[in-house]
Motif scaffolding. Structure first.
Motif, mmCIF file in Angstrom:
data_model
loop_
_atom_site.group_PDB
_atom_site.id
_atom_site.type_symbol
_atom_site.label_atom_id
_atom_site.label_comp_id
_atom_site.label_asym_id
_atom_site.label_seq_id
_atom_site.Cartn_x
_atom_site.Cartn_y
_atom_site.Cartn_z
ATOM 1 N N MET A 158 -9.009 -9.949 25.299
ATOM 2 C CA MET A 158 -8.401 -10.995 24.455
ATOM 3 C C MET A 158 -7.401 -10.385 23.531
ATOM 4 N N ASN A 159 -6.189 -11.052 23.540
ATOM 5 C CA ASN A 159 -5.058 -10.391 22.756
ATOM 6 C C ASN A 159 -5.346 -10.721 21.149
ATOM 7 N N LYS A 160 -5.142 -9.838 20.503
ATOM 8 C CA LYS A 160 -5.323 -10.118 19.075
ATOM 9 C C LYS A 160 -4.027 -10.441 18.599
ATOM 10 N N VAL A 161 -4.121 -11.350 17.496
ATOM 11 C CA VAL A 161 -2.859 -12.004 16.992
ATOM 12 C C VAL A 161 -2.264 -10.800 16.043
ATOM 13 N N ARG A 162 -0.751 -11.002 16.018
ATOM 14 C CA ARG A 162 0.250 -9.872 15.520
ATOM 15 C C ARG A 162 0.565 -10.767 14.149
ATOM 16 N N ILE A 163 0.391 -10.282 12.810
ATOM 17 C CA ILE A 163 0.697 -10.633 11.784
ATOM 18 C C ILE A 163 1.784 -9.557 11.001
ATOM 19 N N PHE A 164 2.684 -9.943 10.569
ATOM 20 C CA PHE A 164 3.700 -9.159 9.878
ATOM 21 C C PHE A 164 3.356 -8.468 8.549
ATOM 22 N N ALA A 165 3.591 -7.436 8.172
ATOM 23 C CA ALA A 165 3.133 -6.747 6.765
ATOM 24 C C ALA A 165 4.155 -5.646 6.496
ATOM 25 N N ASP A 166 4.346 -5.569 5.207
ATOM 26 C CA ASP A 166 5.313 -4.627 4.882
ATOM 27 C C ASP A 166 4.420 -3.380 4.329
ATOM 28 N N PHE A 167 4.687 -2.252 5.463
ATOM 29 C CA PHE A 167 3.784 -1.104 5.239
ATOM 30 C C PHE A 167 4.182 -0.271 3.937
ATOM 31 N N HIS A 168 4.901 -0.633 3.353
ATOM 32 C CA HIS A 168 5.583 0.005 2.052
ATOM 33 C C HIS A 168 4.752 -0.569 0.936
ATOM 34 N N ASN A 169 3.795 -1.918 1.251
ATOM 35 C CA ASN A 169 3.433 -2.563 0.149
ATOM 36 C C ASN A 169 1.680 -2.480 0.300
ATOM 37 N N ALA A 170 1.496 -1.136 0.024
ATOM 38 C CA ALA A 170 0.010 -0.872 0.231
ATOM 39 C C ALA A 170 -0.648 -0.814 -1.250
ATOM 40 N N ASP A 171 -2.095 -0.927 -1.282
ATOM 41 C CA ASP A 171 -2.790 -0.794 -2.506
ATOM 42 C C ASP A 171 -2.919 0.792 -2.668
ATOM 43 N N VAL A 172 -3.721 1.136 -3.814
ATOM 44 C CA VAL A 172 -4.094 2.492 -3.926
ATOM 45 C C VAL A 172 -4.924 3.027 -3.000
ATOM 46 N N GLU A 173 -5.744 2.233 -2.324
ATOM 47 C CA GLU A 173 -6.890 2.449 -1.314
ATOM 48 C C GLU A 173 -6.120 2.621 0.016
ATOM 49 N N GLY A 174 -4.921 2.485 0.147
ATOM 50 C CA GLY A 174 -4.203 2.478 1.330
ATOM 51 C C GLY A 174 -4.237 1.088 2.214
ATOM 52 N N ARG A 175 -4.563 0.210 1.661
ATOM 53 C CA ARG A 175 -4.932 -1.085 2.564
ATOM 54 C C ARG A 175 -3.570 -1.856 2.332
ATOM 55 N N VAL A 176 -3.004 -2.487 3.519
ATOM 56 C CA VAL A 176 -1.702 -3.250 3.477
ATOM 57 C C VAL A 176 -2.066 -4.537 2.864
ATOM 58 N N ARG A 177 -1.234 -4.950 1.886
ATOM 59 C CA ARG A 177 -1.215 -6.210 1.338
ATOM 60 C C ARG A 177 -0.732 -7.311 2.294
ATOM 61 N N LEU A 178 -1.419 -8.510 2.608
ATOM 62 C CA LEU A 178 -0.929 -9.498 3.351
ATOM 63 C C LEU A 178 -0.442 -10.752 2.681
ATOM 64 N N ASN A 179 0.520 -10.479 1.558
ATOM 65 C CA ASN A 179 0.766 -11.379 0.555
ATOM 66 C C ASN A 179 2.368 -11.796 0.771
ATOM 67 N N CYS A 180 3.317 -11.050 1.584
ATOM 68 C CA CYS A 180 4.608 -11.233 1.893
ATOM 69 C C CYS A 180 5.046 -12.469 2.526
ATOM 70 N N ALA A 181 6.234 -12.900 2.339
ATOM 71 C CA ALA A 181 6.553 -14.171 2.980
ATOM 72 C C ALA A 181 6.309 -13.987 4.532
ATOM 73 N N GLY A 182 6.618 -12.844 5.394
ATOM 74 C CA GLY A 182 6.445 -12.845 6.651
ATOM 75 C C GLY A 182 5.119 -13.090 7.075
#
Length: 94
Positions: free
Chosen positions: A1-25
């Protein structure tokens, strides 16, 4: 099964290194695929020519969705280029 691809800005990470999924893309991809995020969900997170598998996690501190990724597993991929529509260049029959 192919996983869905979601855009994220890798420069928009929190202090724990999690990438935030809140950008327009991110929001556009989620809407396009009709995805409602939930904790533990597995996705492909991408930006430009990079992608990595991620696991969705809700940040109670920031009140937004993030993706836990392995920063050492980010890989380069070929950019997805839309193919031009094929046009019928034959002469019309008169």
């Amino acid at each position: 099964m192919n996983k869905v691809r979601i855009f994220a800005d890798f420069h928009n990470a929190d202090v724990e290194g999690r990438v935030r999924l809140n950008c327009a893309g991110s929001k556009a991809d989620l809407e396009q695929h009709g995805i409602i995020l939930r904790d533990g969900q597995s996705l492909i997170i991408y930006s430009e020519e990079l992608e990595v598998e991620g696991v969705v996690h809700y940040s109670d501190e920031e009140k937004l969705w993030t993706a836990v990724i392995d920063w050492n597993a980010i890989r380069e991929v070929q950019p997805v280029v839309p193919q031009p529509a094929i046009q019928d260049i034959r002469k019309p029959v008169i």
